[in-house]
Design an enzyme around this catalytic site. Structure first.
Site, mmCIF file in Angstrom:
data_model
loop_
_atom_site.group_PDB
_atom_site.id
_atom_site.type_symbol
_atom_site.label_atom_id
_atom_site.label_comp_id
_atom_site.label_asym_id
_atom_site.label_seq_id
_atom_site.Cartn_x
_atom_site.Cartn_y
_atom_site.Cartn_z
ATOM 1 N N ASN A 1 -11.211 7.510 -5.959
ATOM 2 C CA ASN A 1 -11.062 8.262 -4.716
ATOM 3 C C ASN A 1 -11.641 7.458 -3.550
ATOM 4 O O ASN A 1 -12.753 6.922 -3.642
ATOM 5 C CB ASN A 1 -11.801 9.597 -4.826
ATOM 6 C CG ASN A 1 -11.209 10.486 -5.905
ATOM 7 O OD1 ASN A 1 -10.152 11.062 -5.735
ATOM 8 N ND2 ASN A 1 -11.903 10.581 -7.044
ATOM 9 N N GLY B 1 -45.464 13.384 41.661
ATOM 10 C CA GLY B 1 -46.854 13.795 41.783
ATOM 11 C C GLY B 1 -47.425 14.497 40.569
ATOM 12 O O GLY B 1 -48.624 14.819 40.543
ATOM 13 N N LEU C 1 0.811 -1.215 0.000
ATOM 14 C CA LEU C 1 0.000 0.000 0.000
ATOM 15 C C LEU C 1 0.846 1.268 0.000
ATOM 16 O O LEU C 1 0.294 2.365 -0.120
ATOM 17 C CB LEU C 1 -0.927 0.014 1.232
ATOM 18 C CG LEU C 1 -1.718 -1.268 1.512
ATOM 19 C CD1 LEU C 1 -2.566 -1.096 2.772
ATOM 20 C CD2 LEU C 1 -2.583 -1.650 0.327
ATOM 21 N N TYR D 1 2.055 11.304 -11.820
ATOM 22 C CA TYR D 1 1.550 10.356 -10.820
ATOM 23 C C TYR D 1 1.023 9.106 -11.521
ATOM 24 O O TYR D 1 1.345 7.973 -11.123
ATOM 25 C CB TYR D 1 0.448 11.013 -9.993
ATOM 26 C CG TYR D 1 -0.215 10.080 -8.998
ATOM 27 C CD1 TYR D 1 0.505 9.572 -7.914
ATOM 28 C CD2 TYR D 1 -1.552 9.709 -9.128
ATOM 29 C CE1 TYR D 1 -0.090 8.719 -6.997
ATOM 30 C CE2 TYR D 1 -2.155 8.863 -8.223
ATOM 31 C CZ TYR D 1 -1.423 8.362 -7.159
ATOM 32 O OH TYR D 1 -2.014 7.515 -6.253
#
Length: 369
Positions: A132, A282, A53, A103
């Site tokens: 994404n 009450g 990863l 990239y």
């Protein structure tokens, strides 16, 4: 089984390792930038499965893309070959590998290394071209618009959306982790040479921003997003993970008088409203009936009685309730009803109504039980 996870401190790595441990995969080699590089040799010798990863997303210089996404992959495979370890390898690539930017080229180069490695060694490789990813622990103001928007809105910082019509393809981190563990167990979702996370959400940038802002305002409105919508549910969980540490809680508006208090807790469009009613000793509350509105009462503390009378009858029904024995009492339509605190301390009742209060049409009619 011994599992090597590179990029162990990254967004996907942290989520994956947490779930592997949840599932009792206890022998995990966690490798990150801060790990002693000499340990990689030992890990590559011992590993029975590799989740690769590690990668570079936002370098200072574009040349670092190739070093981080190709160079380290090359090093990893070289060490596995040195130890003749042909264990399966999963690599997290990107849909940008289809593009010609620096990239994308570096991710494609890393993929090609894996495919060539498979030819040389016969090893099983799983190449995931991921769109994404969103979810908890993703770094904001880095490379995820969703993480940035969630963080900034939660921290009351401005956000910038150049084109709200841009269509996003998103995968949720839990679905990614589930699919990766499926690959570990030889059940990967393989399509041709590549693997894919089967659940992909398509939504515009503008719709994402609108949802995130609605999450922020839901606190003031005491509302809950539409959890029947899968994407909304996941995005809301993501948004909450970016809340400032001193903003986990928020105040509710308490309607207080001498009888006690009544406070709206949660409102939904299609599942009604939940409120908290506190009655002093009450005190009797209610003495009204409804045509269509219906409720459920649950006394969680104290002791009391819920009384009913059909509006055209004289018979009174009594249900004695206590926080010592939790039971839900339905409030049918056409019955006037009240609830009395019979104890010597405050009585706390959780009340659900099938719709939230509309002052223009309250469907509430006074009548003594």
């Amino acid at each position: 089984m011994k599992i090597l996870v590179t990029g162990a401190k990254g967004f996907v790595g942290k989520n994956l390792i947490a779930e592997l441990k949840n599932r009792n995969y206890g022998y995990i080699f966690e490798y990150s930038r801060k790990t002693d590089p000499s340990l990689l040799d030992e890990y590559c010798k011992e590993a029975d499965f590799v989740f690769h990863l590690a990668g570079v997303n936002r370098p200072k210089d574009q040349s670092e893309f190739m070093d981080g996404n190709y160079g380290f992959t090359s090093t990893l495979l070289k060490k596995l070959k040195e130890h003749q370890n042909t264990c399966p390898i999963l690599i997290s690539s990107s849909i940008q590998a289809e593009l010609s930017n620096p990239y994308g080229k570096s991710k494609k180069a890393g993929e090609d290394l894996l495919f060539e490695y498979r030819k040389e060694t016969g090893s099983t490789v799983f190449v995931y071209r991921l769109p994404n990813i969103f979810g908890k622990w993703c770094k904001p103001n880095y490379n995820s618009a969703v993480a940035t928007f969630c963080y900034n809105v939660a921290h009351e910082l401005p956000i910038n959306v150049n084109d709200p019509s841009v269509l996003m393809n998103l995968v949720y981190i839990d679905n990614v982790v589930e699919e990766f563990i499926n690959a570990l167990n030889r059940k990967a979702n393989i399509i041709g040479d590549y693997c894919k996370v089967p659940v992909v959400h398509k939504i515009t940038l503008g719709e994402i921003v609108d949802l995130i802002y609605s999450f922020k305002s839901s606190r003031d409105e005491r509302s809950i997003p539409n959890m029947s919508d899968s994407f909304t549910k996941k995005l809301y969980s993501t948004y909450l993970s970016y809340l400032p540490k001193d903003k986990f809680s928020y105040d509710l508006k308490m309607n207080v008088d001498q009888r006690g208090s009544f406070t709206e807790f949660i409102k939904t469009q299609d599942r009604g409203q939940v409120s908290v009613n506190i009655s002093k000793p009450g005190i009797t509350k209610g003495n009204h009936w409804h045509h269509t509105k219906n409720e459920k009462f649950l006394v969680v503390s104290g002791n009391g009685v819920i009384r009913f009378r059909k509006i055209d009858k004289d018979e009174i029904l009594e249900y004695f309730v206590s926080g010592d024995k939790l039971e839900v009492v339905d409030i049918p339509t056409g019955y006037t009803h009240n609830i009395e605190n019979l104890g010597d301390s405050d009585m706390v009742t959780i009340m659900w109504a099938n719709e939230y209060f509309n002052p223009a049409k309250p469907d509430t009619y006074f009548m003594e039980v």
